[in-house]
Design a protein around this motif. Structure first.
Motif, PDB file in Angstrom:
ATOM      1  N   ILE A   1       7.284   7.790 -13.321  1.00  0.00           N
ATOM      2  CA  ILE A   1       6.547   8.503 -14.364  1.00  0.00           C
ATOM      3  C   ILE A   1       5.612   9.556 -13.780  1.00  0.00           C
ATOM      4  O   ILE A   1       5.286   9.544 -12.586  1.00  0.00           O
ATOM      5  CB  ILE A   1       5.743   7.513 -15.226  1.00  0.00           C
ATOM      6  N   ALA A   2       5.177  10.467 -14.636  1.00  0.00           N
ATOM      7  CA  ALA A   2       4.199  11.480 -14.244  1.00  0.00           C
ATOM      8  C   ALA A   2       2.834  10.823 -14.062  1.00  0.00           C
ATOM      9  O   ALA A   2       2.432   9.956 -14.832  1.00  0.00           O
ATOM     10  CB  ALA A   2       4.123  12.583 -15.294  1.00  0.00           C
ATOM     11  N   ILE A   3       2.135  11.234 -13.025  1.00  0.00           N
ATOM     12  CA  ILE A   3       0.811  10.700 -12.715  1.00  0.00           C
ATOM     13  C   ILE A   3      -0.240  11.586 -13.375  1.00  0.00           C
ATOM     14  O   ILE A   3      -0.096  12.804 -13.465  1.00  0.00           O
ATOM     15  CB  ILE A   3       0.599  10.640 -11.189  1.00  0.00           C
ATOM     16  N   ARG A   4      -1.314  10.950 -13.856  1.00  0.00           N
ATOM     17  CA  ARG A   4      -2.386  11.669 -14.537  1.00  0.00           C
ATOM     18  C   ARG A   4      -3.654  11.629 -13.687  1.00  0.00           C
ATOM     19  O   ARG A   4      -3.801  10.778 -12.799  1.00  0.00           O
ATOM     20  CB  ARG A   4      -2.660  11.038 -15.909  1.00  0.00           C
ATOM     21  N   PRO A   5      -4.602  12.547 -13.954  1.00  0.00           N
ATOM     22  CA  PRO A   5      -5.855  12.553 -13.193  1.00  0.00           C
ATOM     23  C   PRO A   5      -6.568  11.198 -13.261  1.00  0.00           C
ATOM     24  O   PRO A   5      -6.558  10.528 -14.292  1.00  0.00           O
ATOM     25  CB  PRO A   5      -6.675  13.647 -13.882  1.00  0.00           C
ATOM     26  N   HIS A   6      -7.150  10.820 -12.134  1.00  0.00           N
ATOM     27  CA  HIS A   6      -7.950   9.598 -11.994  1.00  0.00           C
ATOM     28  C   HIS A   6      -7.100   8.316 -12.025  1.00  0.00           C
ATOM     29  O   HIS A   6      -7.657   7.216 -12.104  1.00  0.00           O
ATOM     30  CB  HIS A   6      -9.060   9.527 -13.048  1.00  0.00           C
ATOM     31  N   ASP A   7      -5.782   8.446 -11.967  1.00  0.00           N
ATOM     32  CA  ASP A   7      -4.955   7.241 -11.828  1.00  0.00           C
ATOM     33  C   ASP A   7      -5.243   6.566 -10.491  1.00  0.00           C
ATOM     34  O   ASP A   7      -5.603   7.223  -9.503  1.00  0.00           O
ATOM     35  CB  ASP A   7      -3.463   7.599 -11.882  1.00  0.00           C
ATOM     36  N   VAL A   8      -5.068   5.260 -10.472  1.00  0.00           N
ATOM     37  CA  VAL A   8      -5.170   4.496  -9.226  1.00  0.00           C
ATOM     38  C   VAL A   8      -3.800   3.881  -8.953  1.00  0.00           C
ATOM     39  O   VAL A   8      -3.266   3.132  -9.778  1.00  0.00           O
ATOM     40  CB  VAL A   8      -6.241   3.395  -9.311  1.00  0.00           C
ATOM     41  N   ILE A   9      -3.233   4.213  -7.801  1.00  0.00           N
ATOM     42  CA  ILE A   9      -1.936   3.687  -7.385  1.00  0.00           C
ATOM     43  C   ILE A   9      -2.183   2.707  -6.256  1.00  0.00           C
ATOM     44  O   ILE A   9      -2.654   3.083  -5.182  1.00  0.00           O
ATOM     45  CB  ILE A   9      -0.995   4.815  -6.920  1.00  0.00           C
ATOM     46  N   SER A  10      -1.872   1.462  -6.498  1.00  0.00           N
ATOM     47  CA  SER A  10      -2.124   0.407  -5.513  1.00  0.00           C
ATOM     48  C   SER A  10      -0.799  -0.152  -5.011  1.00  0.00           C
ATOM     49  O   SER A  10       0.053  -0.550  -5.804  1.00  0.00           O
ATOM     50  CB  SER A  10      -2.960  -0.713  -6.141  1.00  0.00           C
ATOM     51  N   VAL A  11      -0.635  -0.149  -3.692  1.00  0.00           N
ATOM     52  CA  VAL A  11       0.587  -0.654  -3.065  1.00  0.00           C
ATOM     53  C   VAL A  11       0.221  -1.926  -2.281  1.00  0.00           C
ATOM     54  O   VAL A  11      -0.260  -1.843  -1.151  1.00  0.00           O
ATOM     55  CB  VAL A  11       1.214   0.390  -2.124  1.00  0.00           C
ATOM     56  N   PRO A  12       0.427  -3.107  -2.865  1.00  0.00           N
ATOM     57  CA  PRO A  12       0.070  -4.339  -2.161  1.00  0.00           C
ATOM     58  C   PRO A  12       0.955  -4.556  -0.927  1.00  0.00           C
ATOM     59  O   PRO A  12       2.082  -4.063  -0.850  1.00  0.00           O
ATOM     60  CB  PRO A  12       0.327  -5.436  -3.212  1.00  0.00           C
ATOM     61  N   HIS A  13       0.409  -5.285   0.013  1.00  0.00           N
ATOM     62  CA  HIS A  13       1.189  -5.652   1.190  1.00  0.00           C
ATOM     63  C   HIS A  13       2.221  -6.708   0.803  1.00  0.00           C
ATOM     64  O   HIS A  13       1.982  -7.556  -0.065  1.00  0.00           O
ATOM     65  CB  HIS A  13       0.279  -6.201   2.293  1.00  0.00           C
ATOM     66  N   ALA A  14       3.366  -6.643   1.448  1.00  0.00           N
ATOM     67  CA  ALA A  14       4.418  -7.629   1.181  1.00  0.00           C
ATOM     68  C   ALA A  14       4.022  -8.988   1.748  1.00  0.00           C
ATOM     69  O   ALA A  14       3.261  -9.079   2.717  1.00  0.00           O
ATOM     70  CB  ALA A  14       5.732  -7.169   1.807  1.00  0.00           C
ATOM     71  N   GLU A  15       4.533 -10.040   1.128  1.00  0.00           N
ATOM     72  CA  GLU A  15       4.390 -11.365   1.717  1.00  0.00           C
ATOM     73  C   GLU A  15       5.179 -11.397   3.023  1.00  0.00           C
ATOM     74  O   GLU A  15       6.196 -10.726   3.173  1.00  0.00           O
ATOM     75  CB  GLU A  15       4.931 -12.429   0.757  1.00  0.00           C
ATOM     76  N   VAL A  16       4.688 -12.154   3.970  1.00  0.00           N
ATOM     77  CA  VAL A  16       5.348 -12.175   5.280  1.00  0.00           C
ATOM     78  C   VAL A  16       5.566 -13.608   5.754  1.00  0.00           C
ATOM     79  O   VAL A  16       4.939 -14.557   5.254  1.00  0.00           O
ATOM     80  CB  VAL A  16       4.516 -11.425   6.345  1.00  0.00           C
ATOM     81  N   ILE A  17       6.474 -13.726   6.702  1.00  0.00           N
ATOM     82  CA  ILE A  17       6.618 -14.958   7.479  1.00  0.00           C
ATOM     83  C   ILE A  17       6.421 -14.569   8.942  1.00  0.00           C
ATOM     84  O   ILE A  17       6.467 -13.385   9.288  1.00  0.00           O
ATOM     85  CB  ILE A  17       7.996 -15.610   7.276  1.00  0.00           C
ATOM     86  N   TYR A  18       6.199 -15.550   9.775  1.00  0.00           N
ATOM     87  CA  TYR A  18       5.937 -15.285  11.186  1.00  0.00           C
ATOM     88  C   TYR A  18       6.918 -16.073  12.045  1.00  0.00           C
ATOM     89  O   TYR A  18       7.249 -17.222  11.737  1.00  0.00           O
ATOM     90  CB  TYR A  18       4.502 -15.675  11.550  1.00  0.00           C
ATOM     91  N   VAL A  19       7.363 -15.443  13.109  1.00  0.00           N
ATOM     92  CA  VAL A  19       8.220 -16.109  14.082  1.00  0.00           C
ATOM     93  C   VAL A  19       7.538 -15.991  15.438  1.00  0.00           C
ATOM     94  O   VAL A  19       7.249 -14.879  15.903  1.00  0.00           O
ATOM     95  CB  VAL A  19       9.624 -15.464  14.142  1.00  0.00           C
ATOM     96  N   ILE A  20       7.256 -17.123  16.055  1.00  0.00           N
ATOM     97  CA  ILE A  20       6.571 -17.114  17.347  1.00  0.00           C
ATOM     98  C   ILE A  20       7.313 -18.027  18.326  1.00  0.00           C
ATOM     99  O   ILE A  20       8.164 -18.828  17.930  1.00  0.00           O
ATOM    100  CB  ILE A  20       5.104 -17.593  17.214  1.00  0.00           C
ATOM    101  N   GLY A  21       7.007 -17.859  19.595  1.00  0.00           N
ATOM    102  CA  GLY A  21       7.617 -18.712  20.613  1.00  0.00           C
ATOM    103  C   GLY A  21       8.689 -17.987  21.404  1.00  0.00           C
ATOM    104  O   GLY A  21       8.594 -16.780  21.672  1.00  0.00           O
ATOM    105  N   GLU A  22       9.755 -18.721  21.731  1.00  0.00           N
ATOM    106  CA  GLU A  22      10.798 -18.232  22.642  1.00  0.00           C
ATOM    107  C   GLU A  22      11.848 -17.374  21.918  1.00  0.00           C
ATOM    108  O   GLU A  22      13.014 -17.744  21.799  1.00  0.00           O
ATOM    109  CB  GLU A  22      11.471 -19.424  23.334  1.00  0.00           C
TER     110      GLU A  22
END
Length: 344
Positions: free
Chosen positions: A217-238
């Motif tokens: 959509i078209a953006i209007r003045p004073h809009d706030v666009i928020s891009v949340p961080h994705a959920e993650v998993i972690y891999v550690i070790g060997e």
């Protein structure tokens, strides 16, 4: 003599024939019939394209314009800022309403005012600074902050102006809009409890994949666009590349996929003793889930889906580590002995 006379006669005949030919009009070369001109007019190479900003951007407070007016030195080649009331104050003609007008409309208004002094005033205006249409882009983008619309922009165009999405960006973008600019034209848009803002979410992945282009959509003045961080998993070790892996909405990662995305296991990994450390709501201690990578890879055990926040631990084998250290030492020693033999 007779022969010479005959030659003269022949020469005279040829001369007269040449003269006759010369008096005839030159033979016209037959040209193909003229074709009608093509009806499609192509623009000249390098022809300037129309500036959409002039006809789409609405001036507002804190914007700055520069005016060029022929035979009006008091206002020409000078910058004027639109004040908080949406007006600019000009010599000769006084205060002029600029807020809510396009550049073309403001040019017309100033030219009309100048007709008191000039017969056919020529006015050209350029926007020096854009300040009245801020849009906040926050979250997982390359350059979060306040960006100016500078004309009509879509959601994707504003994200591009913010440097694009980061790798850890989630698939959902949240939009917040002041109700004075209208409600967000998207399904599921709701008003906040204060009834001052319209709030909606956009699945950006579906927009980028052209599944729902109407959500761009078209953006209007004073809009706030928020891009949340994705959920993650972690891999550690060997593993070859330990770290976080994004877990986008609608997507899932299994243990094997996570190990593969991490570059695979090292030779020193204890394949049968991997484990998942899973968050427990309301507790600091994580639950532990045993994982036998060796059996999973052999197809003797089912792969296990990972959840947001999981930590997959691939431990090392002490025995394997010692063996590989010994092999490294042997290889090093062998290389040294071979080199010693060559040079001695």
């Amino acid at each position: 003599m007779k022969r010479f006379g005959n030659c003269l006669e022949v020469g005279w005949v040829l001369l007269m024939a040449g003269a006759a030919v010369a008096q005839q009009p030159a033979a016209s070369v037959i040209q193909p019939a003229a074709q009608p001109a093509a009806s499609v007019t192509l623009p000249a190479a390098g022809a300037p394209q129309p500036d959409q900003t002039r006809i789409t951007y609405l001036l507002g407070p804190d914007d700055t314009v520069t005016i060029h007016a022929v035979n009006a030195p008091d206002i020409s080649e000078k910058a004027f800022r639109v004040d908080a009331t949406g007006e600019i104050k000009l010599p000769m003609i006084g205060r002029v309403r600029a807020g809510g007008l396009t550049v073309d409309q403001l040019e017309t208004e100033i030219a009309t005012r100048l007709k008191v002094y000039l017969v056919e005033p020529e006015v050209n205006i350029g926007i020096t600074e854009f300040r009245s249409q801020p849009v906040s882009v926050v979250g997982a983008v390359a350059t979060p902050g306040v960006h100016q619309l500078e004309g009509q922009k879509t959601l994707v165009e504003m994200l591009a102006m913010a440097g694009g999405l980061r790798q850890d960006a989630g698939p959902i973008v949240k939009l917040t809009r002041r109700l004075e600019f209208g409600r967000i034209p998207l399904p599921g848009a709701v008003d906040d409890p204060t009834h001052q803002y319209s709030i909606a979410e956009v699945n950006l992945k579906s927009v980028m994949d052209a599944k729902n282009p109407e959500f761009n959509i078209a953006i209007r003045p004073h809009d706030v666009i928020s891009v949340p961080h994705a959920e993650v998993i972690y891999v550690i070790g060997e593993v070859n590349h330990a770290g976080a892996l994004p877990l986008n909405e609608g997507d899932s990662l299994s243990v094997l996929e996570a190990v593969s995305s991490s570059g695979g296991t090292l030779h020193t990994a204890a394949m049968s003793h991997a484990r998942i450390l899973r968050p427990v709501p309301g507790q600091q201690k994580r639950a532990e889930v045993a994982v036998d990578l060796k059996k999973i890879m052999a197809g003797q055990s089912e792969d296990i889906p990972l959840l947001a926040g999981d930590v997959l631990v691939v431990p090392g084998s002490t025995g394997k580590h010692a063996v590989y250290r010994a092999l490294e030492a042997a290889v090093t020693a062998g290389t040294f002995i071979a080199s010693y033999g060559v040079y001695h």
